[in-house]
Design a protein around this motif. Structure first.
Motif, PDB file in Angstrom:
ATOM      1  N   PHE B 434       9.635  70.906 -46.072  1.00 49.94           N
ATOM      2  CA  PHE B 434       9.933  72.335 -46.105  1.00 49.94           C
ATOM      3  C   PHE B 434      11.077  72.619 -45.151  1.00 49.94           C
ATOM      4  O   PHE B 434      11.044  72.244 -43.974  1.00 49.94           O
ATOM      5  CB  PHE B 434       8.682  73.110 -45.692  1.00 49.94           C
ATOM      6  N   THR B 436      13.361  75.741 -43.779  1.00 47.51           N
ATOM      7  CA  THR B 436      13.512  77.190 -43.821  1.00 47.51           C
ATOM      8  C   THR B 436      14.932  77.530 -44.259  1.00 47.51           C
ATOM      9  O   THR B 436      15.864  76.753 -44.075  1.00 47.51           O
ATOM     10  CB  THR B 436      13.253  77.796 -42.439  1.00 47.51           C
ATOM     11  N   TYR B 464       9.074  85.733 -48.278  1.00 45.33           N
ATOM     12  CA  TYR B 464       8.741  85.675 -49.694  1.00 45.33           C
ATOM     13  C   TYR B 464       9.844  84.969 -50.472  1.00 45.33           C
ATOM     14  O   TYR B 464       9.608  84.092 -51.293  1.00 45.33           O
ATOM     15  CB  TYR B 464       8.526  87.091 -50.216  1.00 45.33           C
ATOM     16  N   ARG B 467       9.834  81.373 -49.918  1.00 42.37           N
ATOM     17  CA  ARG B 467       8.713  80.723 -50.600  1.00 42.37           C
ATOM     18  C   ARG B 467       9.069  80.491 -52.066  1.00 42.37           C
ATOM     19  O   ARG B 467       8.888  79.419 -52.607  1.00 42.37           O
ATOM     20  CB  ARG B 467       7.508  81.633 -50.484  1.00 42.37           C
ATOM     21  N   ASN B 470      11.592  77.864 -52.508  1.00 44.27           N
ATOM     22  CA  ASN B 470      11.017  76.552 -52.297  1.00 44.27           C
ATOM     23  C   ASN B 470      10.319  76.052 -53.557  1.00 44.27           C
ATOM     24  O   ASN B 470      10.491  74.925 -54.001  1.00 44.27           O
ATOM     25  CB  ASN B 470      10.032  76.615 -51.134  1.00 44.27           C
ATOM     26  N   GLN B 871       3.240  74.390 -49.867  1.00 44.13           N
ATOM     27  CA  GLN B 871       2.293  75.475 -49.890  1.00 44.13           C
ATOM     28  C   GLN B 871       2.874  76.568 -49.023  1.00 44.13           C
ATOM     29  O   GLN B 871       3.201  76.316 -47.874  1.00 44.13           O
ATOM     30  CB  GLN B 871       0.992  75.022 -49.286  1.00 44.13           C
ATOM     31  N   PRO B 872       2.998  77.726 -49.538  1.00 48.77           N
ATOM     32  CA  PRO B 872       3.483  78.801 -48.687  1.00 48.77           C
ATOM     33  C   PRO B 872       2.598  78.831 -47.471  1.00 48.77           C
ATOM     34  O   PRO B 872       1.391  78.873 -47.593  1.00 48.77           O
ATOM     35  CB  PRO B 872       3.273  80.045 -49.529  1.00 48.77           C
TER      36      PRO B 872
END
Lengths: 411, 931
Positions: B434, B436, B464, B467, B470, B871-872
């Motif tokens: 992940f 950012t 949001y 997410r 992603n 996963q958020p």
């Protein structure tokens, strides 16, 4: 089918025996199974009672009769449901079943084979390449045991079916001579064949057309690694248990001819050349299409390489275990071979159409990058035999239709 | 019942039937164990009258456990069994009766299944010990360390079959155990104990049913007896429903998938035999306190409340505007009957009805549609109305075609998804899980104008967006790996070829050709299969409702016909042969054992199994075909074993009968139940008097002495008598020098031939208070919200934490309960996920707080857990939205029905696996096929 007529004729003449037979029939036996088991019982009935006598009723618990029934069941279980019994039992029942022809026995995978397959997968993934040494060693001993076993196989089968040779296990894998195919075995064969191919290719490149003794040594060194993995514990057990009886009568029967990697290697160069010839021919004909005369194309190519295309016909009804999608009106089957290697098969109303279909199938093989000769298992006359089959390089071994002629006799 | 999926399906559809047991653990003080006082009220807030133990469900896990090292010898096994019973007794605390039933000789119909299990078990046993040996040598040669091999014989689980010495010994041990507890455990003081050992014919659970049936048909039976039956088989649920007793509860071990198993070689957890490297053991826990068992792995028990299931069924089955009177009890019987179509021990299930595909729901729907036409119920007290059954079957037959097509579609869909998931997992491993982005994107220090971080605008929206991005990029990533796909596909194993292809035209022909080796035109044969199946359905239903109708009947095929073949079946069944007798124990051993287990039989009997001249040699193949039948594993397939010809078996055995020793003859005989009572039980004096008077004929028990139990008693040959020393059969345990218990033979009440046990609720039975939310709750209680009932007690007081408790929790679980972050219902991403402190703390937390987490798992899964990729982040917090039960269980220690879902447990890599079809890891309990 002759024996069946014999049986029904005999029963027609001996209604008492026929009535008696119905009493030993299993309640839920299918007609097909019963018909064969009935023949088994009739052929061995003299073990129970004298000629012409009415055999004892099952309710009397006659010992000899019960034994015969047990053997008949063991045989039927073996042939139709894939059971395997200890070797002495197998030998005995197969001997008793001499001359009984079963044309369309189903195929099964036994539990041991299934488990061996899973195991093999597990092992080969974890320590492949790590343990080459022990494997080679292992191989030499196994091969020893295996050869003996396969001799026993042959012996049993020879007695069973003196006319035609059958069931030549590859020499590496041995099992208690089941006529039913196992996926496992087929896989082994194709693997072996593939390995051989790479070898041949290598030597071809280096200018050696004919397989040399060196090649042999190389390939047999390469193969065992593969074979070693296949050899699961169960099969090992088998081969040990088998040694005993085999020693006594090793020479009693001549071993059957068995296809080896030699056979494929011998033929591979020819088909490499044939591949080129066909490919060029196709190019000059404007590529593969349905309107070509495939038969002529194939024939001329083969003849240009000084070989002949063997064509065989057989009425469809004689091949009882063909796949069901063949309709009944196509009633002639044609099989094409060259150098006793199976090329293709076709069905048609007339010999001509069958031949055309077969050659079209055969020509299709040459559309990929490469053709390969492999040893394959297939049915012949309801039993499993080995055959040399031409594949294109990508195709995986598929369920072949049954052979028309005994591949063993063609070599 | 051979349908492990049935229970899963049931507990998911009707979650409230499950209640977790509350177990009081014996305390230890100065190394002295203080046993639990079972005379105290039951901590489960319910009192049970009778406890029935289906012993085979206890014997199997105690003799060859899968989640702990195997006991060394028979004595340890016996002690393990005693302890297991003690544990159950402590949970259930029956007040009137304890009934222990060991499987005896089973009806012929069961023999095929038993045969196939034993033939397989024998092979598996040999294989696993060979494998062990091989790996052992390998590990040792590489310099690994393994504990020295104990001198113990491989325990052949096949000996858990009536007639073996082991079972005989077990019966002796249990007699000793009962006598001991009756004398020494105050909870047993007023208890009546009945032991039905392996010499009594019948499967354990059916012996229990027979007992209940016969008791409730006599006038002294208390219609409100609270029964508790212990056993893991799904068919116990059917049996319990079939009794129509209003208070019936089943207790079983909770099934936890993916339970860690110890390695068979070194006994450590965390790897399988195959991966054993002989490494020294690591310390478990700070002071090695978890050395023996990984924390939280003790098996827990759950109750299945059949009265709640009845409530559910009542809601589901009630039909309005019927042409006849609706009778719930009858419709329950029909429901039970329809469950047999989906699978039972005696018949293969219909190819089109797969429980995982919602077969029972489909059947119920069809049933409701058809019942208007049938004009009545399908069954009556265990007797089948074939005309009506035919209507159901043909209705199923109409959709059969679509079912097969749908199955194929689902299957392909599943495979595709699986493949995509694999790909995704792979892609994810290749890059940081992940990163950012946007305003949160990482920036190098001291570059450009950003030396002073800007304030972040609208963080929620930004999060949001991140997410969504992603999730998106993952999809994008997959085509990049497309090149690799080919290689992946080729090394995955080839699927076994399916030559039935039920989804294509002509499936019926192919099925019959492939499975039965007959042509579809062979109408006669097909009819025969259908007839046998119809007989089978009648037999099974009768077996559940009236007892064994015929000991001889069995289904003589390996496969079932199609539902659409059930045409004109009403004439296919008349009546079963009367007066059939069960096999003798040793005879049955000959029928179910492979030659490899012949060591449990006398020498000359054994010879019949491997002598080439034996007249029954065809029963004992070395190897047999297995048809995977669409399944994945060998143990799921159909074993094509030959059927046993009873006449020939008996004839062959006739000759070897004289070779039996007196002891073997005794083992081979059929015995009876025994009843045991302690000193203060009112029946004690009565029985004692019988012995003193040496009464030879059977005597009726006065029902008032024994809570209305009726039956006849007869003197035993070698009874347990007061003041008689009872020798301990287990060297570990002492003899009983002061005995006051007494035992005597017990016979169930007899009923005349042709007596029909009515499948009705008895008069005087009080309907249990409803547990489920009434359908019209909202209408009548607008102001109150419904509070679901969690335990047995309706008025259970909910437990509240006081403020100090909350403070403690807040202190130890900062990121979930802490004061920071604006409460845990907050929708904003909690600061925890950005806060490096918390990330570091996570692993520590699990180690430091084992006692706070009820469902603790080995720490491995924590430390292996990859960062919360894909996963958020905020979804892992805030239990309200948490879709991830495994995580929730850990954090919150929450217990509830969610534990049943297969999703539970497992690391993230497996978490998503579909609990549905195809992917079926072998259930840990799979081996414990009882009988």
């Amino acid at each position: 089918m002759g024996s069946e007529c014999e049986v029904s004729e005999f029963l027609g003449q001996n209604p008492e025996t026929a009535a008696w037979l119905e009493r030993v029939r299993g309640e839920c036996e299918s007609d097909k199974w019963w018909q064969h088991r009935r023949e088994f019982i009739l052929r061995n009935l003299r073990d129970v009672c004298g000629e012409g006598e009415i055999p004892p009723l099952p309710e009397t618990n006659h010992k000899e009769l019960d034994r015969l029934l047990a053997y008949s069941m063991a045989w039927a279980n073996h042939v139709f449901t894939g059971c395997r019994y200890p070797l002495p039992v197998m030998e005995k029942v197969l001997k008793m079943a001499e001359n009984i022809k079963v044309t369309d026995a189903p195929t099964h995978t036994t539990r041991d084979e299934l488990v061996a397959k899973v195991k093999k997968r597990g092992i080969s993934s974890s320590n492949e390449g790590v343990e080459e040494e022990p494997c080679k060693k292992q191989k030499s001993t196994e091969d020893h045991g295996a050869r003996k076993t396969s001799n026993v196989n042959d012996r049993v089968e020879n007695r069973n079916q003196p006319s035609d040779t059958m069931e030549s296990s590859s020499g590496k894998i041995c099992d208690g001579n089941i006529p039913s195919t196992s996926l496992n075995k087929r896989e082994v064969h194709s693997n072996a064949a593939q390995r051989t191919d790479t070898n041949t290719e290598f030597y071809e490149k280096s200018g050696n057309r004919r397989p040399l003794p060196v090649t042999k040594a190389k390939s047999s060194l390469n193969l065992p690694k593969e074979a070693g993995y296949k050899h699961d514990a169960a099969q090992e057990r088998k081969s040990h248990s088998v040694k005993g009886p085999s020693q006594s009568s090793d020479n009693a029967f001549k071993p059957t001819r068995r296809f080896t990697s030699e056979d494929t290697k011998e033929r591979q160069p020819f088909f490499n050349r044939l591949y080129k010839t066909v490919a060029w021919k196709l190019v000059s004909a404007g590529g593969f299409n349905a309107n070509l005369n495939h038969e002529e194309l194939l024939n001329s190519c083969i003849e240009s390489l000084k070989a002949t295309l063997d064509i065989a016909f057989v009425p469809l009804k004689d091949l009882a275990d063909l796949p069901q999608n063949k309709t009944s009106q196509e009633n002639i089957v044609c099989e094409l071979r060259c150098k006793s290697v199976y090329l293709g098969m076709g069905c048609g109303k007339t010999k001509e159409t069958a031949k055309a279909v077969a050659s079209r199938e055969a020509v299709k093989l040459f559309l990929k990058k490469k053709v390969v000769v492999r040893i394959c298992r297939r049915k012949y006359n309801g039993r499993d035999v080995e055959d040399l089959v031409l594949y294109d390089e990508e195709s995986r071994p598929v369920n072949l239709p049954p052979a028309i002629r005994n591949p063993q006799e063609l070599v | 019942m051979g349908v492990p999926a049935f229970f899963r399906w049931l507990s998911r559809k009707y979650p409230s039937i499950i209640v977790h047991s509350v177990e009081e653990k014996p305390k230890e003080c100065n190394n002295i164990k203080i046993p639990v006082d079972t005379t105290k009220p039951n901590p489960n807030e319910v009192e049970f009258d009778n406890l029935y133990l289906d012993m085979n469900g206890i014997i199997h896990p105690c003799t060859h456990p899968e989640d702990k090292p195997a006991p060394k010898n028979e004595d340890e096994m016996m002690v393990a069994i005693f302890e297991y019973i003690d544990r159950l007794f402590n949970i259930v605390r029956p007040r009137r009766l304890l009934y222990m039933a060991i499987d005896g000789v089973a009806p012929r119909a069961k023999m095929n299944q038993q045969r196939s299990r034993r033939f397989r078990a024998s092979k598996e046993g040999v294989e696993s010990s060979e494998e062990k040996q091989r790996i052992r040598e390998e590990v040792l040669s590489k310099g690994g360390y393994l504990p020295p091999e104990e001198v113990k014989e491989r325990f052949d689980s096949n000996c858990i079959t009536p007639g073996t010495e082991f079972m005989d010994n077990l019966a002796k041990c249990l007699r000793y155990y009962i006598a001991d507890r009756l004398n020494n455990d105050p909870g047993w003081k007023n208890l009546t104990v009945i032991l039905s050992d392996a010499s009594v014919p019948g499967e354990g659970e059916h012996k229990i049913m027979d007992y209940i049936r016969r008791q409730r048909a006599q006038p002294h039976h208390d219609p409100n007896t609270h029964h508790c039956l212990c056993g893991a088989d799904a068919d116990l649920i059917m049996l319990g429903l079939a009794t129509h007793e209003p208070y019936f509860t089943i207790i079983r071990e909770e099934f936890k998938p993916n339970k860690p198993k110890p390695c068979g070689l070194c006994g450590q957890f965390g790897h399988e035999i195959k991966e054993c490297q002989g490494m020294p053991r690591e310390k478990k826990g700070e002071h090695d306190e978890f050395a023996d068992t990984p924390p939280g792995c003790e098996q827990e028990f759950i109750f299945i409340r059949l009265n709640v299931l009845r409530e559910y069924l009542e809601k589901e089955l009630t039909m309005a505007s019927l042409p006849f009177q609706f009778d719930f009890e009858r419709s329950v019987d029909d429901w039970v009957f329809m469950c047999f179509f989906v699978g039972n021990d005696f018949l293969p299930h219909l190819p089109s009805l797969e429980i995982r595909e919602g077969a029972i729901d489909r059947l119920v729907n069809i049933y409701k549609n058809v019942v208007h036409k049938t004009g009545g119920y399908l069954t009556d007290s265990g007797f089948v109305n074939l005309e009506r059954v035919q209507m159901i079957m043909l209705a199923v037959g109409e959709v059969e075609d679509n079912i097969f097509k749908k199955r194929k579609e689902d299957d392909e869909h599943f495979k595709r998804r699986q493949k995509e998931r694999k790909k995704r997992m792979k892609a994810e491993h290749q890059k940081p899980s992940f990163v950012t982005s946007g305003q949160f994107a990482p920036r190098a220090l001291g570059q450009g104008s950003c030396s002073v971080p800007e304030a972040i605008n609208n963080p929620r929206q930004e999060a949001y967006r991140m997410r969504m991005q992603n999730a998106h990029s993952v999809d994008n990533a997959s085509p990049n790996t497309g090149q690799k796909r080919k290689a992946e596909g080729s090394d995955s194993e080839p699927e076994p070829e399916d030559n039935i292809r039920l989804w294509e035209e002509g499936w019926k022909q192919r099925y019959y050709k492939n499975k039965f080796d007959v042509d579809a035109s062979d109408e006669k044969f097909r009819r025969k299969v259908v007839q046998s199946y119809v007989e089978g359905l009648c037999w099974v239903l009768r077996y559940y409702y009236q007892g064994c109708a015929s000991w001889k009947w069995f289904f003589p095929f390996h496969y079932a016909p199609f539902a659409s073949d059930f045409e004109n079946i009403s004439c296919l069944f008349k009546e079963f042969e009367k007066g059939t007798k069960p096999f003798k124990p040793l005879e049955q051993l000959m029928g179910v054992f492979p030659a490899a287990s012949g060591n449990f039989l006398p020498e000359s009997w054994r010879r019949l199994m491997n002598d080439p001249d034996s007249s029954i040699i065809d029963f004992y193949p070395d190897d047999f075909a297995i048809d995977l039948n669409g399944k994945k594993f060998a143990w799921q397939g159909v074993a094509l074993l030959p059927f046993v010809d009873e006449r020939r078996l008996r004839a062959a055995l006739e000759e070897v009968y004289p070779d039996l020793t007196p002891d073997e003859t005794r083992r081979n005989s059929l015995g009876g139940d025994s009843i045991f009572v302690g000193e203060s039980h009112p029946l004690n004096d009565f029985i004692h008097e019988l012995y003193r008077a040496n009464t030879t004929e059977a005597t009726q028990i006065p029902p008032e002495l024994c809570h209305g139990i009726q039956g006849k008693v007869q003197l035993e040959e070698d009874p347990i008598l007061p003041n008689k020393i009872i020798e301990s059969p287990v060297p570990l345990l002492r003899d009983l020098s002061q005995n006051f218990a007494i035992s005597i033979k017990f016979e169930d009440p007899e009923y005349e031939d042709g007596y029909i046990f009515k499948a009705v609720v008895l008069q005087g039975a009080k309907k249990p208070a409803p547990t489920l939310k009434p359908g019209d709750w909202e209408k009548s209680n607008q102001d109150r919200s419904w509070r679901p009932q969690l335990g047995f007690n309706q008025n259970r007081k909910p437990v509240h934490l006081d403020s100090s408790a909350f403070r403690t929790l807040g202190h130890t679980l900062p990121q979930t309960r802490g004061p920071r972050g604006g409460g845990h219902y907050s929708n904003a991403p909690p600061p925890g996920s950005y806060n490096p402190v918390n990330t570091y703390r996570m692993p520590n937390r699990s180690a430091a707080l084992p006692s706070l987490m009820q469902n603790n798992r080995p720490q491995g899964s924590w430390s292996n857990r990859p960062p919360l990729y894909n996963q958020p982040p905020q979804r892992n917090f805030g239990p309200m939205q948490n879709p991830h039960p495994a995580f929730m269980n850990q954090q919150m220690g929450q217990r509830g029905p969610s534990n049943y879902y297969q999703r539970y447990g497992g690391d993230l890599n497996r978490q998503g696996y579909n609990q549905g079809r195809n992917y079926q890891a072998p259930p840990p309990s799979g081996r414990y096929h009882r009988n």
